[in-house]
Design a protein around this motif. Structure first.
Motif, PDB file in Angstrom:
ATOM      1  N   ASP A   1      19.618  26.420  -9.815  1.00 61.39           N
ATOM      2  CA  ASP A   1      18.812  25.716 -10.815  1.00 61.39           C
ATOM      3  C   ASP A   1      18.807  24.210 -10.590  1.00 61.39           C
ATOM      4  OD1 ASP A   1      17.969  27.970 -12.281  1.00 61.39           O
ATOM      5  OD2 ASP A   1      19.884  28.048 -13.337  1.00 61.39           O
ATOM      6  N   GLY A   2      19.419  23.744  -9.502  1.00 65.57           N
ATOM      7  CA  GLY A   2      19.417  22.329  -9.181  1.00 65.57           C
ATOM      8  C   GLY A   2      20.508  21.517  -9.858  1.00 65.57           C
ATOM      9  N   ARG A   3      21.473  22.194 -10.477  1.00 65.47           N
ATOM     10  CA  ARG A   3      22.581  21.485 -11.131  1.00 65.47           C
ATOM     11  C   ARG A   3      23.664  21.180 -10.111  1.00 65.47           C
ATOM     12  NH1 ARG A   3      22.142  25.868 -15.733  1.00 65.47           N
ATOM     13  NH2 ARG A   3      22.885  27.047 -13.965  1.00 65.47           N
ATOM     14  N   ALA A   4      24.238  19.981 -10.225  1.00 66.50           N
ATOM     15  CA  ALA A   4      25.311  19.577  -9.315  1.00 66.50           C
ATOM     16  C   ALA A   4      26.536  20.454  -9.535  1.00 66.50           C
ATOM     17  CB  ALA A   4      25.663  18.119  -9.549  1.00 66.50           C
ATOM     18  N   LEU A   5      27.239  20.747  -8.452  1.00 62.13           N
ATOM     19  CA  LEU A   5      28.444  21.559  -8.508  1.00 62.13           C
ATOM     20  C   LEU A   5      29.665  20.689  -8.218  1.00 62.13           C
ATOM     21  CD1 LEU A   5      27.166  24.657  -6.529  1.00 62.13           C
ATOM     22  CD2 LEU A   5      27.376  24.421  -9.007  1.00 62.13           C
ATOM     23  N   VAL A   6      30.735  20.901  -9.001  1.00 64.48           N
ATOM     24  CA  VAL A   6      31.974  20.142  -8.839  1.00 64.48           C
ATOM     25  C   VAL A   6      33.151  21.109  -8.869  1.00 64.48           C
ATOM     26  CG1 VAL A   6      31.035  18.044  -9.867  1.00 64.48           C
ATOM     27  CG2 VAL A   6      32.195  19.698 -11.320  1.00 64.48           C
ATOM     28  N   ASP A   7      34.302  20.613  -8.414  1.00 61.03           N
ATOM     29  CA  ASP A   7      35.534  21.397  -8.435  1.00 61.03           C
ATOM     30  C   ASP A   7      36.226  21.163  -9.765  1.00 61.03           C
ATOM     31  OD1 ASP A   7      37.933  22.696  -8.009  1.00 61.03           O
ATOM     32  OD2 ASP A   7      38.525  21.476  -6.295  1.00 61.03           O
ATOM     33  N   LEU A   8      36.414  22.206 -10.524  1.00 54.80           N
ATOM     34  CA  LEU A   8      37.035  22.113 -11.848  1.00 54.80           C
ATOM     35  C   LEU A   8      38.467  21.597 -11.758  1.00 54.80           C
ATOM     36  CD1 LEU A   8      36.069  22.762 -14.689  1.00 54.80           C
ATOM     37  CD2 LEU A   8      37.069  25.017 -14.442  1.00 54.80           C
TER      38      LEU A   8
ATOM     39  N   ILE B   1      27.984  21.068 -13.570  1.00 55.97           N
ATOM     40  CA  ILE B   1      28.539  19.966 -14.362  1.00 55.97           C
ATOM     41  C   ILE B   1      28.576  20.273 -15.856  1.00 55.97           C
ATOM     42  CG2 ILE B   1      28.048  18.153 -12.709  1.00 55.97           C
ATOM     43  CD1 ILE B   1      25.673  17.364 -14.448  1.00 55.97           C
ATOM     44  N   TYR B   2      27.735  21.186 -16.324  1.00 62.57           N
ATOM     45  CA  TYR B   2      27.763  21.519 -17.753  1.00 62.57           C
ATOM     46  C   TYR B   2      28.995  22.360 -18.098  1.00 62.57           C
ATOM     47  CZ  TYR B   2      23.207  19.466 -17.684  1.00 62.57           C
ATOM     48  OH  TYR B   2      22.183  18.566 -17.522  1.00 62.57           O
TER      49      TYR B   2
ATOM     50  N   THR C   1      28.514  11.333 -17.670  1.00 61.51           N
ATOM     51  CA  THR C   1      29.685  10.677 -17.091  1.00 61.51           C
ATOM     52  C   THR C   1      30.073  11.357 -15.787  1.00 61.51           C
ATOM     53  OG1 THR C   1      30.447  10.066 -19.301  1.00 61.51           O
ATOM     54  CG2 THR C   1      32.087  10.022 -17.520  1.00 61.51           C
ATOM     55  N   LEU C   2      29.996  12.675 -15.763  1.00 63.98           N
ATOM     56  CA  LEU C   2      30.302  13.400 -14.526  1.00 63.98           C
ATOM     57  C   LEU C   2      29.302  13.060 -13.428  1.00 63.98           C
ATOM     58  CD1 LEU C   2      31.278  16.880 -15.992  1.00 63.98           C
ATOM     59  CD2 LEU C   2      32.806  15.107 -15.097  1.00 63.98           C
ATOM     60  N   ARG C   3      28.013  12.947 -13.788  1.00 66.15           N
ATOM     61  CA  ARG C   3      26.999  12.563 -12.796  1.00 66.15           C
ATOM     62  C   ARG C   3      27.277  11.161 -12.262  1.00 66.15           C
ATOM     63  NH1 ARG C   3      23.670  15.839 -16.039  1.00 66.15           N
ATOM     64  NH2 ARG C   3      23.184  14.168 -17.495  1.00 66.15           N
ATOM     65  N   GLN C   4      27.702  10.256 -13.151  1.00 64.57           N
ATOM     66  CA  GLN C   4      28.026   8.892 -12.722  1.00 64.57           C
ATOM     67  C   GLN C   4      29.215   8.901 -11.755  1.00 64.57           C
ATOM     68  OE1 GLN C   4      26.160   6.369 -13.336  1.00 64.57           O
ATOM     69  NE2 GLN C   4      27.426   4.798 -12.454  1.00 64.57           N
ATOM     70  N   ARG C   5      30.223   9.711 -12.052  1.00 61.41           N
ATOM     71  CA  ARG C   5      31.381   9.827 -11.165  1.00 61.41           C
ATOM     72  C   ARG C   5      30.973  10.395  -9.806  1.00 61.41           C
ATOM     73  NH1 ARG C   5      36.503  12.532 -13.729  1.00 61.41           N
ATOM     74  NH2 ARG C   5      37.173  12.079 -11.613  1.00 61.41           N
ATOM     75  N   LEU C   6      30.012  11.320  -9.788  1.00 63.46           N
ATOM     76  CA  LEU C   6      29.502  11.845  -8.522  1.00 63.46           C
ATOM     77  C   LEU C   6      28.829  10.736  -7.724  1.00 63.46           C
ATOM     78  CD1 LEU C   6      28.011  15.277  -9.630  1.00 63.46           C
ATOM     79  CD2 LEU C   6      29.918  14.923  -8.051  1.00 63.46           C
TER      80      LEU C   6
ATOM     81  N   ARG D   1      29.361   7.528  -7.898  1.00 60.89           N
ATOM     82  CA  ARG D   1      30.350   6.536  -7.481  1.00 60.89           C
ATOM     83  C   ARG D   1      31.324   7.075  -6.435  1.00 60.89           C
ATOM     84  NH1 ARG D   1      31.708   3.995 -13.418  1.00 60.89           N
ATOM     85  NH2 ARG D   1      29.742   2.865 -13.607  1.00 60.89           N
ATOM     86  N   GLY D   2      31.349   8.385  -6.280  1.00 61.62           N
ATOM     87  CA  GLY D   2      32.229   8.983  -5.279  1.00 61.62           C
ATOM     88  C   GLY D   2      33.639   9.255  -5.771  1.00 61.62           C
ATOM     89  N   THR D   3      33.880   9.173  -7.083  1.00 64.56           N
ATOM     90  CA  THR D   3      35.213   9.461  -7.607  1.00 64.56           C
ATOM     91  C   THR D   3      35.384  10.939  -7.933  1.00 64.56           C
ATOM     92  OG1 THR D   3      34.556   8.916  -9.878  1.00 64.56           O
ATOM     93  CG2 THR D   3      35.458   7.140  -8.544  1.00 64.56           C
ATOM     94  N   LEU D   4      34.325  11.708  -7.755  1.00 62.89           N
ATOM     95  CA  LEU D   4      34.342  13.149  -7.959  1.00 62.89           C
ATOM     96  C   LEU D   4      33.632  13.766  -6.762  1.00 62.89           C
ATOM     97  CD1 LEU D   4      35.133  15.351 -10.027  1.00 62.89           C
ATOM     98  CD2 LEU D   4      32.909  15.037 -11.080  1.00 62.89           C
ATOM     99  N   THR D   5      34.214  14.800  -6.182  1.00 67.26           N
ATOM    100  CA  THR D   5      33.643  15.422  -4.986  1.00 67.26           C
ATOM    101  C   THR D   5      32.431  16.269  -5.341  1.00 67.26           C
ATOM    102  OG1 THR D   5      35.863  15.518  -4.056  1.00 67.26           O
ATOM    103  CG2 THR D   5      34.179  16.851  -2.982  1.00 67.26           C
ATOM    104  N   HIS D   6      31.335  16.048  -4.619  1.00 71.83           N
ATOM    105  CA  HIS D   6      30.101  16.810  -4.814  1.00 71.83           C
ATOM    106  C   HIS D   6      30.136  18.038  -3.921  1.00 71.83           C
ATOM    107  CE1 HIS D   6      25.736  17.606  -4.502  1.00 71.83           C
ATOM    108  NE2 HIS D   6      25.771  17.244  -5.764  1.00 71.83           N
ATOM    109  N   HIS D   7      29.865  19.210  -4.496  1.00 74.07           N
ATOM    110  CA  HIS D   7      29.915  20.464  -3.749  1.00 74.07           C
ATOM    111  C   HIS D   7      28.548  21.141  -3.687  1.00 74.07           C
ATOM    112  CE1 HIS D   7      34.298  20.696  -3.228  1.00 74.07           C
ATOM    113  NE2 HIS D   7      34.347  20.074  -4.389  1.00 74.07           N
ATOM    114  N   GLY D   8      27.497  20.341  -3.640  1.00 74.02           N
ATOM    115  CA  GLY D   8      26.156  20.905  -3.522  1.00 74.02           C
ATOM    116  C   GLY D   8      25.504  21.132  -4.872  1.00 74.02           C
TER     117      GLY D   8
END
Length: 60
Positions: free
Chosen positions: A41-48, A10-11, A23-28, A30-37
């Motif tokens: 280091d424990g940081r959430a992964l998203v599709d750019l 997410i960074y 904001t990206l974490r909030q979108r994750l 809420r389900g408006t952004l797809t979570h990819h694991g």
């Protein structure tokens, strides 16, 4: 055929899109952004590709 996802933490996504990491974490949540694991280091992964690309802000 759809292009493959570009998975980043997410960074990196925040830097690319100028959207704050919180904001990206909030979108994750809420389900408006797809979570990819999570990365190692424990940081959430998203599709750019799900985020709008923003030009870098000029420092003044």
């Amino acid at each position: 055929m759809n292009p493959p996802p570009v998975i980043v933490d997410i960074y990196a996504a925040a830097h690319h899109s100028s959207i704050k990491p919180g904001t990206l974490r909030q979108r994750l949540r809420r389900g408006t952004l797809t979570h990819h694991g999570y990365d190692h280091d424990g940081r959430a992964l998203v599709d750019l590709r799900e985020l709008p690309a923003q030009p870098p802000r000029n420092a003044t």
